[in-house]
Motif scaffolding. Structure first.
Motif, short mmCIF file in Angstrom:
data_model
loop_
_atom_site.label_atom_id
_atom_site.label_comp_id
_atom_site.label_asym_id
_atom_site.label_seq_id
_atom_site.Cartn_x
_atom_site.Cartn_y
_atom_site.Cartn_z
N VAL A 19 32.83 -28.47 -6.51
CA VAL A 19 31.24 -27.51 -6.24
C VAL A 19 31.36 -26.04 -5.72
N VAL A 20 31.17 -25.63 -6.35
CA VAL A 20 31.04 -23.57 -5.60
C VAL A 20 29.58 -23.47 -5.17
N SER A 21 30.09 -23.89 -3.58
CA SER A 21 29.57 -23.68 -2.50
C SER A 21 29.33 -21.44 -2.51
N ALA A 22 27.81 -21.41 -2.64
CA ALA A 22 27.52 -20.44 -3.24
C ALA A 22 27.56 -19.12 -1.56
N HIS A 23 27.07 -20.47 -0.25
CA HIS A 23 26.88 -19.46 0.30
C HIS A 23 27.11 -20.53 1.42
N ASN A 24 26.96 -20.29 2.79
CA ASN A 24 27.30 -20.72 4.20
C ASN A 24 26.04 -20.91 4.99
N ILE A 25 25.01 -22.24 5.33
CA ILE A 25 23.81 -21.62 6.14
C ILE A 25 24.16 -21.75 7.64
N THR A 26 24.87 -22.42 8.08
CA THR A 26 26.18 -21.96 9.32
C THR A 26 26.34 -20.72 9.53
N ALA A 27 26.82 -20.40 8.49
CA ALA A 27 26.56 -18.35 9.34
C ALA A 27 25.77 -17.83 8.85
N PHE A 38 18.41 -24.52 15.81
CA PHE A 38 17.48 -25.15 14.60
C PHE A 38 19.18 -25.28 13.91
N ASN A 39 19.86 -24.24 13.84
CA ASN A 39 20.84 -24.27 12.83
C ASN A 39 22.68 -25.41 13.21
N SER A 40 22.25 -25.43 14.74
CA SER A 40 22.83 -26.33 15.47
C SER A 40 22.52 -28.40 15.63
N TYR A 41 20.76 -28.35 15.22
CA TYR A 41 20.56 -29.25 14.06
C TYR A 41 21.49 -29.73 12.88
N LEU A 42 21.17 -28.69 11.90
CA LEU A 42 21.67 -29.13 10.78
C LEU A 42 23.11 -29.18 10.53
N SER A 43 23.75 -28.99 11.28
CA SER A 43 25.41 -29.51 11.47
C SER A 43 25.36 -30.57 11.65
N GLN A 44 24.60 -31.19 12.88
CA GLN A 44 24.58 -32.71 13.36
C GLN A 44 24.07 -33.61 12.55
N THR A 45 23.54 -33.09 11.62
CA THR A 45 22.20 -33.93 10.63
C THR A 45 23.75 -34.05 9.45
N LYS A 46 24.44 -32.65 9.12
CA LYS A 46 24.74 -32.42 8.33
C LYS A 46 24.39 -32.27 6.76
N LEU A 47 23.05 -32.22 7.66
CA LEU A 47 22.03 -31.32 6.62
C LEU A 47 22.49 -29.52 5.85
#
Ligand code: NAG
Ligand code: NAG
Ligand code: NAG
Ligand code: NAG
Ligand code: NAG
Length: 423
Positions: A19-27, A38-47
């Protein structure tokens, strides 16, 4: 020269499939403190991994106050479901929101892909309201458009767009879904999914208890289906010692919640429950499009279906029994050498076991020949490498290794020729 070309070929084919990750939502979100929750929950849930593994996506973010009040009242599994509804599998920026034809549309969300969303539950209604307002709501008929677009946060056209809305989108029933993992009946789910043999093995060996304990903090199970245990090339499990059988079964699980999106973005080898030292009993993950394949270094298996994805527990079925190198072979080199005698353990079995996604290393994986080409129809060739098990028979072991070596050398030659043609 030839070896170099082969290595180059293998490396380029393998990387083409990843997979070519074009973006990093966490960053992206880390630049906006107002969305840190919101960011923290995206990481915790692996979304976050799901978002990063997709190319055309819109994330509808909510500010910290809104997320906190939602998370205060609901378990993580519910928070995950709600956040999944805020991840649209399409690209919407400010301009597109105000140019929706007929002023209203439905967009598929990530929640729709989880498989537990009947009817329109996994869709979001986007409506261009009068006066420039854009309303969002569940697509289930009768739902209100309770959320409004407030501003555009970040765009990388046309890969990812982050937009802020003022209130969570809630689909009917989503908040009251019971928190599952606590008392999920792992064996019941697996039996329903066609993995009765695996259930019997983990029950008889007590590995089920290990799974149940791990499931409280994070567990991912790769359960081979019943056909997988009957497949040609699967070693006779009754010949394994109890400790080896336990290791084999624990090799089919990870002590972390790792849903499919996370598997897809995994680059380094991952530890399993059988891991007992650095690099031991680990798995590597290969991704081609939506298909995920696990590689033990000795055999590979496609991840077939998701039985359960519910933080912190994830259960998949796999097409093949995963055969760890530690039990069934000595680390085969990825680039086949021209002197087969020096690498006798190089994978006779994986051939028969791997319906690889069409892409890359098929030349190495295609020979299901060894069993038939060997006149001594005796033990499956995959029994050969277990030379250190007390059951193995020196002469058989030699026989079963020899035949695949010939095939192996032939294929090496074929690959050599192919690589010259291709380069
Ligand atoms: C969008 O994604 C594609 C594919 O991953 C990538 O090649 C391209 O560079 C990305 N565009 C931008 C602007 O990052
Ligand atoms: C994404 O960004 C975060 C924070 O900047 C970083 O910790 C993480 O390693 C990045 N993930 C990937 C896959 O690059
Ligand atoms: C979206 O919701 C509005 C208000 O309930 C409704 O009038 C409209 O038909 C819905 N849009 C679609 C595409 O279903
Ligand atoms: C789990 O499901 C299996 C098969 O459906 C059933 O036999 C067993 O009693 C269930 N266990 C629990 C604890 O409910
Ligand atoms: C080893 O070979 C002998 C003679 O061929 C046979 O009788 C015996 O069953 C074999 N043992 C195993 C473990 O395969």
């Amino acid at each position: 020269m030839g070896a170099l070309r082969i290595i180059f070929l293998v490396v380029s084919l393998l990387s083409a499939g990843s997979v070519v990750s074009a973006h990093n939502i966490t960053a992206i979100l880390s630049q906006f403190p107002e969305y840190s929750e919101f960011n923290s929950y995206l990481s915790q849930t692996k979304l976050s991994d799901e978002i990063n593994s997709r190319e055309t996506i819109t994330v509808l973010v909510l500010n910290n106050g809104v997320v906190s009040s939602l998370a205060a009242k609901h378990p993580l599994s519910v928070v995950k479901s709600v956040l999944s509804l805020h991840i649209l599998l399409d690209y919407y920026d400010n301009k597109k929101l105000h140019a929706i034809s007929d002023g209203t549309t439905l967009s598929t969300t990530l929640y729709q892909t989880t498989g537990n969303s009947p009817g329109n539950v996994g869709f979001v209604n986007i409506t261009d309201l009068k006066g420039g307002k854009v309303g969002f709501g569940s697509a289930v008929s009768g739902s209100k458009l309770d959320s409004s677009y407030t501003k555009s946060v970040k765009q990388i056209p046309y890969n990812i767009s982050v937009l802020e809305i003022n209130a969570p989108i809630i689909a009917p029933g989503i908040l009251t879904a019971p928190a599952p993992s606590a008392d999920v009946n792992i064996t019941g789910l697996l039996e329903k999914a066609g993995c009765k043999t695996f259930v019997k093995l983990i029950t008889d060996t007590g590995v089920l208890k290990v799974f149940q304990t791990a499931a409280e903090k994070g567990l991912t199970v790769f359960a081979p289906n019943d056909e997988a245990f009957k497949a040609a090339g699967v070693p006779d499990l009754s010949k394994l010692s109890n400790a080896e059988l336990v290791a084999l079964l624990q090799y089919h699980a990870l002590a972390t919640y790792t849903p499919k999106g996370s598997l897809k973005t995994t680059k380094d080898p991952i530890s399993t429950l059988a891991t007992n030292g650095a690099g031991k009993y680990d798995l590597t993950v290969e991704t081609a499009g939506d298909s995920v394949t696990l590689d033990s270094g000795f055999s590979t298996s496609r991840v077939a279906s998701t039985v359960l994805d519910s933080t912190p527990l994830c259960i998949f079925t796999v097409d093949n029994v995963l055969l760890p190198t530690e039990l069934f072979g000595k680390s085969p080199s990825p680039a086949p050498s021209l002197s087969p005698e020096t690498s006798p353990a190089s994978s006779p079995a994986p051939a028969a076991l791997s319906p690889e996604p069409a892409a890359a290393p098929s030349p190495f994986l295609s020979p299901p020949a060894p069993p038939t080409s060997s006149p001594t129809a005796g033990p499956a060739p995959s029994d050969g490498p277990t030379a250190d098990s007390q059951n193995s028979n020196a002469s058989n072991a030699v026989d079963s290794v020899k035949a695949p070596s010939v095939v192996h050398a032939t294929f090496t030659l074929l690959v050599l020729i192919m690589s010259y043609v291709m380069l």
